[in-house]
Write a protein that holds these residues in place. Structure first.
Motif, PDB file in Angstrom:
ATOM      1  N   PRO A   1      38.799  48.265  34.381  1.00  0.00           N
ATOM      2  CA  PRO A   1      38.215  47.383  35.283  1.00  0.00           C
ATOM      3  C   PRO A   1      37.277  46.511  34.604  1.00  0.00           C
ATOM      4  N   LEU A   2      37.035  46.709  33.375  1.00  0.00           N
ATOM      5  CA  LEU A   2      36.095  45.981  32.330  1.00  0.00           C
ATOM      6  C   LEU A   2      36.763  44.988  31.584  1.00  0.00           C
ATOM      7  N   ALA A   3      37.884  44.876  31.778  1.00  0.00           N
ATOM      8  CA  ALA A   3      38.845  43.980  30.951  1.00  0.00           C
ATOM      9  C   ALA A   3      38.359  42.390  31.209  1.00  0.00           C
ATOM     10  N   SER A   4      38.321  41.615  30.094  1.00  0.00           N
ATOM     11  CA  SER A   4      38.410  40.201  30.696  1.00  0.00           C
ATOM     12  C   SER A   4      39.541  39.586  31.296  1.00  0.00           C
ATOM     13  N   TRP A   5      39.304  38.578  32.563  1.00  0.00           N
ATOM     14  CA  TRP A   5      40.283  38.085  33.460  1.00  0.00           C
ATOM     15  C   TRP A   5      39.862  36.740  33.779  1.00  0.00           C
ATOM     16  N   PHE A   6      40.789  36.011  33.966  1.00  0.00           N
ATOM     17  CA  PHE A   6      40.771  34.529  34.416  1.00  0.00           C
ATOM     18  C   PHE A   6      41.301  34.755  35.993  1.00  0.00           C
ATOM     19  N   GLY A   7      40.500  34.482  37.168  1.00  0.00           N
ATOM     20  CA  GLY A   7      41.000  34.543  38.338  1.00  0.00           C
ATOM     21  C   GLY A   7      40.653  35.993  38.771  1.00  0.00           C
TER      22      GLY A   7
ATOM     23  N   LEU B   1      40.184  35.878  50.546  1.00  0.00           N
ATOM     24  CA  LEU B   1      39.601  34.662  49.978  1.00  0.00           C
ATOM     25  C   LEU B   1      40.797  33.480  50.259  1.00  0.00           C
ATOM     26  N   ASP B   2      40.091  32.260  50.558  1.00  0.00           N
ATOM     27  CA  ASP B   2      40.798  30.947  51.134  1.00  0.00           C
ATOM     28  C   ASP B   2      41.620  30.585  50.128  1.00  0.00           C
ATOM     29  N   ARG B   3      41.027  30.556  48.835  1.00  0.00           N
ATOM     30  CA  ARG B   3      41.722  29.899  47.531  1.00  0.00           C
ATOM     31  C   ARG B   3      41.114  30.551  46.404  1.00  0.00           C
ATOM     32  N   CYS B   4      41.957  30.797  45.400  1.00  0.00           N
ATOM     33  CA  CYS B   4      41.529  31.518  43.993  1.00  0.00           C
ATOM     34  C   CYS B   4      42.618  31.206  42.724  1.00  0.00           C
ATOM     35  N   PRO B   5      42.274  30.945  41.758  1.00  0.00           N
ATOM     36  CA  PRO B   5      43.224  31.204  40.719  1.00  0.00           C
ATOM     37  C   PRO B   5      44.325  32.292  40.677  1.00  0.00           C
ATOM     38  N   ARG B   6      45.295  32.078  40.070  1.00  0.00           N
ATOM     39  CA  ARG B   6      46.210  33.376  40.061  1.00  0.00           C
ATOM     40  C   ARG B   6      45.565  34.122  38.764  1.00  0.00           C
ATOM     41  N   ALA B   7      45.622  35.426  38.796  1.00  0.00           N
ATOM     42  CA  ALA B   7      45.004  36.156  38.029  1.00  0.00           C
ATOM     43  C   ALA B   7      45.784  36.484  36.960  1.00  0.00           C
ATOM     44  N   PHE B   8      45.170  36.150  35.605  1.00  0.00           N
ATOM     45  CA  PHE B   8      45.732  36.552  34.328  1.00  0.00           C
ATOM     46  C   PHE B   8      44.942  37.229  33.257  1.00  0.00           C
ATOM     47  N   PRO B   9      44.992  38.121  32.428  1.00  0.00           N
ATOM     48  CA  PRO B   9      44.293  38.672  31.554  1.00  0.00           C
ATOM     49  C   PRO B   9      43.832  37.647  30.692  1.00  0.00           C
ATOM     50  N   ILE B  10      42.577  37.598  30.103  1.00  0.00           N
ATOM     51  CA  ILE B  10      42.389  36.463  29.288  1.00  0.00           C
ATOM     52  C   ILE B  10      41.617  37.068  28.013  1.00  0.00           C
ATOM     53  N   SER B  11      41.981  36.110  27.067  1.00  0.00           N
ATOM     54  CA  SER B  11      41.136  36.857  25.731  1.00  0.00           C
ATOM     55  C   SER B  11      40.825  35.603  24.937  1.00  0.00           C
TER      56      SER B  11
END
Length: 239
Positions: free
Chosen positions: A31-37, A126-136
């Protein structure tokens, strides 16, 4: 003595290290990994931030403790989360990093000095948010300013030839550190007297892979106050 009118002098003077983001890769169950979205954690008792009663979109969570380096503007931070209203026109400039922000700002940045007391944070509908992807942030590069931020003392002939010099690469990506990718003007903390003392910390770019755009290919740039470290400022620009 260095020739202060030379290209090499200004190339060295203007270069700043930036850590450029990459989206994708194998998702982690941590749960502490970096994510976008995605934002998965917060401090105990923290609630999901809202703007005018509606939940903000989770833009990213970044585990800085896992990075090999970090910008000086992000010193003392082990983990951070960013939320923004999808109604970009209502984003206010200032934000104080505090557990229970007011609901009239339009964005929220939370920073944590340690990972020790972070707990799961349940996301609302949520009404609108980014698609979730791992981020590095594995790629460290030299980053250079756009012409809006060239120093006044830089020789005029170099300013006139700036985009022809071949070393003036500005990374318009999501990144930590470096220079803002200005496409309208210098960021608001450069010309607004009440915003003196802020320094650029990170940029979140439009990410087509995540189906998220700040207007027409825009970016949001976030700065932190040099002495009042819980104060942040945001500038949104697009074409």
């Amino acid at each position: 003595m260095t020739d202060e009118t030379s290209e090499q002098h200004w190339k060295s003077k203007l270069a700043r290290s930036a850590m450029v983001a990459a989206l994708g890769g194998k998702p982690s169950n941590d749960p502490l990994a970096s994510w976008f979205g995605r934002v998965s954690v917060g401090s105990e008792g923290e609630l999901w931030p809202r703007f005018r009663g509606r939940p903000l979109a989770p833009i990213c969570q970044i585990n800085l403790s896992q990075l090999r380096e970090r910008p000086a503007a992000l010193d003392g931070i082990a983990f951070m989360t960013v939320f923004v209203t999808p109604d970009f026109a209502y984003i206010d400039t200032f934000h104080a990093d505090e557990p229970m922000p007011t609901d009239d700002i339009g964005w929220c940045l939370r920073s944590y000095a340690s990972l020790d007391r972070l707990v799961p944070l349940k996301a609302p509908a949520l009404d609108r948010c980014p698609r979730a992807f791992p981020i590095s942030f594995g790629k460290v590069v030299d980053d250079y300013p756009t012409h809006d931020l060239l120093p006044g003392e830089m020789p005029d002939d170099l300013k006139a030839r700036y985009y022809d010099l071949g070393w003036e690469k500005n990374w318009a990506n999501t990144k930590l550190g470096g220079w803002p990718s200005c496409c309208q003007s210098e960021p608001n903390w450069h010309y607004s007297p009440e915003m003196e003392g802020f320094e650029f910390a990170l940029q979140i770019a439009s990410e087509p892979k995540a189906e998220w755009s700040w207007g027409d290919g825009g970016v949001i740039c976030i700065a932190r106050h040099k002495t009042q470290r819980s104060r942040w400022a945001l500038d949104w620009q697009c074409y």
